[in-house]
Design an enzyme around this catalytic site. Structure first.
Site, PDB file in Angstrom:
ATOM      1  N   CYS A  62       0.809  -1.222   0.000  1.00 34.75           N
ATOM      2  CA  CYS A  62       0.000   0.000   0.000  1.00 34.75           C
ATOM      3  C   CYS A  62       0.844   1.275   0.000  1.00 34.75           C
ATOM      4  CB  CYS A  62      -0.956  -0.004   1.188  1.00 34.75           C
ATOM      5  SG  CYS A  62      -2.004  -1.470   1.227  1.00 34.75           S
ATOM      6  N   CYS A 142      -3.426  -0.844  -3.464  1.00 39.03           N
ATOM      7  CA  CYS A 142      -4.117  -0.301  -2.293  1.00 39.03           C
ATOM      8  C   CYS A 142      -3.500   1.022  -1.858  1.00 39.03           C
ATOM      9  CB  CYS A 142      -4.067  -1.311  -1.144  1.00 39.03           C
ATOM     10  SG  CYS A 142      -2.433  -1.986  -0.814  1.00 39.03           S
TER      11      CYS A 142
END
Ligand code: CV1
Length: 234
Positions: A62, A142
């Site tokens: 992420c 993400c």
């Protein structure tokens, strides 16, 4: 430095794979081969690589995931120096092992070939791999996602590109919070963040994903100065 013996994809694959510990490289090679060996090289669909992707699934990273289109050299010249900030598909075991290689099989043979491999038919082994890997990599995206696009083209968001066709449409809200375009501006640039194609990019994003674009003319700055924080790269 990548050691490449283009005539022997197996040894290139294995030696590159070994730089990543925690993978059974022989097993990955076996999963790779079964996608295309003993097949007509124009009949290797994207799904042929499903077992390979399953054998080395991409891990979500992420806020660090970097995508690109028409900026391959610039993006890797940069991420090479700032692995702390960004990772591309080519920094993962499969992307790294296969980057720049050509391969195909033949009906009636168990070999891997590097010459006379077709790229002009839809279901060829090399393009099918990159489409499958790009889809799997985008599926795990993400947080804040970055994409480096090229201001040296008249259509930085090219609807025929893998970035447009495969990656952008797979970013899911709210897992992906934002898509932040870094427009690489080099001398004699043909476009920038105001380019009309970027309106299409904005529209192609799922509702809930924030879009931003920044024209950046000195990409190397951040790569050459490790003391610059990731968030202030541009
Ligand atoms: N991606 Br060697 C797509 N194609 C790749 C990748 C790769 N990681 N690596 C290689 N190729 P173009 P795009 C080869 O500049 O927008 C992923 C392919 O064989 O046109 O189509 C990346 O994650 C293909 O023929 O970019 C990236 O985010 C050619 O390079 C996005 O898809 C595509 O290069 C780039 O694809």
């Amino acid at each position: 430095v990548l050691q490449t013996n283009e005539s022997d994809p197996k040894s290139t694959f294995l030696s590159r794979c070994k730089k990543f510990n925690q993978y059974d490289c022989q097993r990955l090679w076996g999963a790779f081969e079964q996608a295309y060996v003993n097949k007509d090289p124009c009949n290797v669909p994207v799904q042929a690589y499903d077992p390979l992707i399953a054998a080395a699934p991409f891990k979500p990273q992420c806020n660090k995931m970097m995508f690109w289109s028409k900026t391959k050299v610039v993006v890797h010249g940069f991420t090479e120096k700032r692995k702390d900030c960004f990772v591309t598909l080519e920094d993962t075991v499969l992307g790294y092992a296969l980057n720049g290689l050509t391969w195909c099989g033949k009906k009636g043979s168990n070999g891997t070939f590097t010459t006379a491999c077709p790229r002009n038919c839809e279901n060829n082994p090399v393009d099918s791999f990159w489409i499958r890997a790009s889809a799997a990599y985008a599926d795990v995206a993400c947080g804040d996602v970055t994409a480096m696009l090229s201001g040296s083209t008249i259509t930085p968001f090219d609807p025929t590109s893998t970035f447009a066709k495969v990656e952008v449409t797979r970013f899911k809200a709210p897992k992906v919070r934002s898509l932040n375009v870094v427009m690489v501006i080099q001398k004699n640039a043909k476009s920038n963040c105001k380019n009309a194609s970027l309106q299409k990019l904005k529209k192609a994003l799922h509702t809930g994903i924030t879009y931003s674009c920044k024209d950046v003319s000195r990409i190397q700055e951040c790569g050459s100065k490790p003391q610059i924080a990731c968030k202030t790269c541009w």
